[in-house]
Motif scaffolding. Structure first.
Motif, PDB file in Angstrom:
ATOM      1  N   GLY A   1       6.127   0.818   8.163  1.00 62.41           N
ATOM      2  CA  GLY A   1       6.242   1.810   6.912  1.00 62.41           C
ATOM      3  C   GLY A   1       5.776   3.224   7.280  1.00 62.41           C
ATOM      4  O   GLY A   1       5.674   3.480   8.435  1.00 62.41           O
ATOM      5  N   SER A   2       5.384   3.913   6.445  1.00 62.53           N
ATOM      6  CA  SER A   2       5.128   5.216   6.565  1.00 62.53           C
ATOM      7  C   SER A   2       3.660   5.527   5.807  1.00 62.53           C
ATOM      8  O   SER A   2       3.062   4.664   5.264  1.00 62.53           O
ATOM      9  N   SER A   3       3.130   6.848   5.977  1.00 62.69           N
ATOM     10  CA  SER A   3       1.766   7.189   5.730  1.00 62.69           C
ATOM     11  C   SER A   3       1.884   8.382   4.819  1.00 62.69           C
ATOM     12  O   SER A   3       1.198   8.441   3.774  1.00 62.69           O
TER      13      SER A   3
ATOM     14  N   LEU B   1       0.832  -1.320   0.036  1.00 59.09           N
ATOM     15  CA  LEU B   1       0.013   0.022   0.126  1.00 59.09           C
ATOM     16  C   LEU B   1       1.051   1.307   0.050  1.00 59.09           C
ATOM     17  O   LEU B   1       2.042   1.408   0.796  1.00 59.09           O
ATOM     18  N   VAL B   2       0.447   2.164  -1.014  1.00 57.85           N
ATOM     19  CA  VAL B   2       1.026   3.579  -1.074  1.00 57.85           C
ATOM     20  C   VAL B   2       0.135   4.675  -0.408  1.00 57.85           C
ATOM     21  O   VAL B   2      -1.125   4.652  -1.035  1.00 57.85           O
ATOM     22  N   HIS B   3       0.293   5.450   0.602  1.00 60.00           N
ATOM     23  CA  HIS B   3      -0.539   6.303   1.089  1.00 60.00           C
ATOM     24  C   HIS B   3      -0.128   7.761   0.674  1.00 60.00           C
ATOM     25  O   HIS B   3      -1.268   8.542   0.041  1.00 60.00           O
ATOM     26  N   GLY B   4       0.962   8.461   0.890  1.00 55.42           N
ATOM     27  CA  GLY B   4       1.136   9.812   0.447  1.00 55.42           C
ATOM     28  C   GLY B   4       2.565   9.772  -0.605  1.00 55.42           C
ATOM     29  O   GLY B   4       3.480   8.756  -0.651  1.00 55.42           O
ATOM     30  N   ILE B   5       2.378  10.738  -1.477  1.00 54.47           N
ATOM     31  CA  ILE B   5       3.575  11.104  -2.124  1.00 54.47           C
ATOM     32  C   ILE B   5       3.865  12.635  -1.852  1.00 54.47           C
ATOM     33  O   ILE B   5       2.978  13.512  -1.590  1.00 54.47           O
ATOM     34  N   PHE B   6       5.115  13.015  -2.311  1.00 48.73           N
ATOM     35  CA  PHE B   6       5.580  14.472  -2.009  1.00 48.73           C
ATOM     36  C   PHE B   6       6.649  14.482  -3.282  1.00 48.73           C
ATOM     37  O   PHE B   6       7.615  13.963  -3.378  1.00 48.73           O
ATOM     38  N   VAL B   7       6.227  15.732  -4.083  1.00 54.20           N
ATOM     39  CA  VAL B   7       7.153  16.225  -5.391  1.00 54.20           C
ATOM     40  C   VAL B   7       8.126  17.246  -4.701  1.00 54.20           C
ATOM     41  O   VAL B   7       7.656  18.151  -4.111  1.00 54.20           O
TER      42      VAL B   7
ATOM     43  N   PHE C   1       3.626   1.035   3.083  1.00 52.74           N
ATOM     44  CA  PHE C   1       3.980   0.103   3.900  1.00 52.74           C
ATOM     45  C   PHE C   1       5.058  -0.262   3.806  1.00 52.74           C
ATOM     46  O   PHE C   1       6.132  -1.071   4.919  1.00 52.74           O
ATOM     47  N   SER C   2       5.984  -0.165   2.649  1.00 52.08           N
ATOM     48  CA  SER C   2       7.474  -0.424   2.373  1.00 52.08           C
ATOM     49  C   SER C   2       8.444   0.750   2.759  1.00 52.08           C
ATOM     50  O   SER C   2       9.691   0.535   2.661  1.00 52.08           O
ATOM     51  N   GLY C   3       7.982   1.798   3.528  1.00 57.82           N
ATOM     52  CA  GLY C   3       8.763   2.929   4.050  1.00 57.82           C
ATOM     53  C   GLY C   3       8.631   4.169   3.163  1.00 57.82           C
ATOM     54  O   GLY C   3       7.706   4.360   2.466  1.00 57.82           O
ATOM     55  N   ILE C   4       9.711   4.630   2.939  1.00 61.09           N
ATOM     56  CA  ILE C   4       9.887   5.923   2.127  1.00 61.09           C
ATOM     57  C   ILE C   4      10.793   5.591   0.975  1.00 61.09           C
ATOM     58  O   ILE C   4      12.024   5.211   1.267  1.00 61.09           O
ATOM     59  N   GLN C   5      10.458   5.866  -0.335  1.00 61.31           N
ATOM     60  CA  GLN C   5      11.151   5.640  -1.321  1.00 61.31           C
ATOM     61  C   GLN C   5      11.129   6.734  -2.192  1.00 61.31           C
ATOM     62  O   GLN C   5      10.461   7.959  -2.074  1.00 61.31           O
ATOM     63  N   LEU C   6      12.424   6.966  -2.769  1.00 59.12           N
ATOM     64  CA  LEU C   6      12.517   8.166  -3.931  1.00 59.12           C
ATOM     65  C   LEU C   6      12.594   7.691  -5.380  1.00 59.12           C
ATOM     66  O   LEU C   6      13.460   6.741  -5.813  1.00 59.12           O
ATOM     67  N   PHE C   7      11.672   8.277  -6.144  1.00 56.16           N
ATOM     68  CA  PHE C   7      11.783   8.186  -7.576  1.00 56.16           C
ATOM     69  C   PHE C   7      12.511   9.158  -8.082  1.00 56.16           C
ATOM     70  O   PHE C   7      11.905  10.352  -8.256  1.00 56.16           O
ATOM     71  N   ALA C   8      13.737   9.230  -8.619  1.00 51.80           N
ATOM     72  CA  ALA C   8      14.406  10.408  -9.025  1.00 51.80           C
ATOM     73  C   ALA C   8      14.266  10.073 -10.695  1.00 51.80           C
ATOM     74  O   ALA C   8      14.465   9.425 -11.554  1.00 51.80           O
ATOM     75  N   ALA C   9      13.901  11.465 -11.377  1.00 48.65           N
ATOM     76  CA  ALA C   9      13.730  11.799 -12.614  1.00 48.65           C
ATOM     77  C   ALA C   9      14.866  11.942 -13.393  1.00 48.65           C
ATOM     78  O   ALA C   9      15.911  12.500 -12.965  1.00 48.65           O
ATOM     79  N   LYS C  10      15.309  11.001 -14.432  1.00 50.91           N
ATOM     80  CA  LYS C  10      16.435  11.155 -15.109  1.00 50.91           C
ATOM     81  C   LYS C  10      16.287  11.976 -16.479  1.00 50.91           C
ATOM     82  O   LYS C  10      15.071  12.398 -17.055  1.00 50.91           O
ATOM     83  N   LYS C  11      17.309  12.393 -16.862  1.00 48.63           N
ATOM     84  CA  LYS C  11      17.094  13.360 -18.226  1.00 48.63           C
ATOM     85  C   LYS C  11      16.702  12.716 -19.445  1.00 48.63           C
ATOM     86  O   LYS C  11      15.932  13.337 -20.146  1.00 48.63           O
ATOM     87  N   ASP C  12      16.742  11.258 -19.482  1.00 44.13           N
ATOM     88  CA  ASP C  12      16.272  10.799 -20.598  1.00 44.13           C
ATOM     89  C   ASP C  12      14.687  10.291 -20.469  1.00 44.13           C
ATOM     90  O   ASP C  12      14.104   9.538 -21.236  1.00 44.13           O
ATOM     91  N   GLY C  13      14.308  10.774 -19.429  1.00 40.64           N
ATOM     92  CA  GLY C  13      12.769  10.251 -19.233  1.00 40.64           C
ATOM     93  C   GLY C  13      12.486   9.132 -18.525  1.00 40.64           C
ATOM     94  O   GLY C  13      11.340   9.125 -18.040  1.00 40.64           O
ATOM     95  N   THR C  14      13.442   8.400 -17.874  1.00 43.38           N
ATOM     96  CA  THR C  14      13.433   7.434 -17.192  1.00 43.38           C
ATOM     97  C   THR C  14      13.403   8.003 -15.656  1.00 43.38           C
ATOM     98  O   THR C  14      13.771   8.806 -15.315  1.00 43.38           O
TER      99      THR C  14
ATOM    100  N   VAL D   1       7.714   8.542  -1.943  1.00 40.75           N
ATOM    101  CA  VAL D   1       6.560   7.910  -1.918  1.00 40.75           C
ATOM    102  C   VAL D   1       6.606   7.216  -0.595  1.00 40.75           C
ATOM    103  O   VAL D   1       7.314   6.849   0.008  1.00 40.75           O
ATOM    104  N   ALA D   2       5.472   7.326   0.336  1.00 43.81           N
ATOM    105  CA  ALA D   2       5.333   6.660   1.670  1.00 43.81           C
ATOM    106  C   ALA D   2       4.197   5.684   1.714  1.00 43.81           C
ATOM    107  O   ALA D   2       3.115   5.947   1.152  1.00 43.81           O
TER     108      ALA D   2
END
Length: 373
Positions: free
Chosen positions: A242-244, A189-195, A211-224, A208-209
């Motif tokens: 985890g986190s909420s 489950l994912v409850h909160g996101i922060f940009v 059940f799995s904790g807090i993850q970072l999705f980093a945007a790359k220059k090539d769009g991935t 992303v916050a």
């Protein structure tokens, strides 16, 4: 007012004590007849230079907004049900509706609202996508002057309570194109996101916050996008782990994370970085159904305070400030706001951040009348 855990102490609540409150707010009620108030969004919908407030209420079939400064009520859309989130992207609004915690009952309709000649009249509604449990919509900057709309589902499509195991999708849309593009997925489950622009490369990333904790999705220059783990959150066994909700703040030049933990939890946690590792400290355990968290410098001293709201009794919004190595809690609204969501925004044009918060029935804004430092 209560003195809470020292910044670098063990995660235990300390005894109450009086303390000076450097910021003050005056509460103003905008509406008290909402049903299932869930999200408040600030945006200048009529282009008069003043931010208006969208009040999304899941128990209503109308999406409404209130015009600043007189707070006249207008309807954005009718005939929509189980609304859960919206975001403003230029002259359009993206809306997620038909939501339920269980994916099998949650088609997750994503629609784009467009205004006519008169923005105070209902806007047109066009469906663009369906992702089960579409839950959080946020705007992110690509670094080239353009934006994207991020859509985080609550859970995977093939899961259910209480464990919600499965790969929860995180996607985005390019305005005008409105085609689903993948960012990645998160286990559980994912409850909160922060940009935020996490690494200072002028491209927004996504925290992303869940059940799995807090993850970072980093945007790359090539769009991935690349994913990395920031913190595990509450160490309790799944699904209490985890986190909420998560936000980013600063104490001077030092960056910190603040989170509500676990899902809809009772804790406010602060994370600080040392040698590339993020250390967790629980500064409060007194929330009931915690549901919104923000960081902002309300008194101009260069240090962000933490704002945390919770939906359960005693229905309040708390503000935490760091001073002398300790966090101190004060009450913004004692019993008058079971905040499902808040927004930090200057609503009266005095160049001070104010707060707007929403609960089941009420929409309020809290005017910042603190003396600047």
């Amino acid at each position: 007012m209560r003195r809470i855990l020292p910044l670098f102490a063990l995660p235990l609540l300390v005894a109450s004590m009086p303390a000076a409150d450097p910021a003050a707010f005056t509460a103003h009620t905008i509406a008290s007849d909402l049903r299932g108030g869930y999200q408040v969004v600030a945006a200048d919908l009529n282009h008069d230079g003043r931010p208006d407030l969208i009040a999304l209420a899941s128990g209503m079939r109308e999406l409404v907004w209130f015009e600043n400064p007189g707070w006249q009520r207008h309807v954005l859309a009718t005939g929509v049900s189980r609304m859960i989130n919206c975001v403003v992207a230029g002259d359009e609004i993206v809306l997620a509706s038909e939501f339920n915690n269980e994916a099998k009952n949650s088609p997750g309709v994503v629609s784009v609202l467009r205004p006519g000649a008169d923005v105070t009249q209902p806007w047109s509604v066009t469906e663009i996508d369906r992702i089960p449990t579409s839950h959080r919509l946020r705007l992110a900057h690509r670094g080239d002057g353009k934006v994207i709309v991020v859509n985080a589902a609550l859970t995977a499509a093939n899961t259910g309570a209480p464990d919600f195991r499965g790969a929860t999708p995180l996607v985005y849309y390019i305005p005008g194109e409105w085609k689903r593009r993948e960012i990645g997925s998160i286990e559980g489950l994912v409850h909160g996101i922060f940009v935020t622009d996490w690494n200072g490369d002028k491209r927004d990333d996504v925290l992303v916050a869940g059940f799995s904790g807090i993850q970072l999705f980093a945007a790359k220059k090539d769009g991935t996008w690349s994913m990395s783990q920031i913190a595990a959150g509450d160490p309790a066994p799944w699904p209490k782990s985890g986190s909420s909700d998560v936000t980013v703040g600063h104490l001077g030049k030092q960056r910190f994370l603040a989170a509500i933990e676990p899902w809809h939890g009772n804790q406010v946690s602060v994370y600080t970085e040392r040698a590339g590792k993020w250390t967790r400290r629980v500064i409060d355990t007194g929330l009931t159904d915690g549901h919104t968290i923000h960081a902002a410098d309300f008194d101009g001293d260069g240090n962000d305070a933490i704002v945390a709201g919770f939906r359960g009794a005693p229905h309040s919004v708390y503000i935490y400030r760091a001073s002398g190595g300790e966090w101190t809690r004060s009450v913004l609204d004692d019993g008058g706001m079971g905040a499902a969501a808040c927004a930090v925004v200057d609503l009266n044009g005095d160049k001070r951040p104010d707060l707007a918060c929403i609960d089941g029935a009420r929409l309020k804004w809290y005017e910042n009348v603190a003396a600047k430092r």
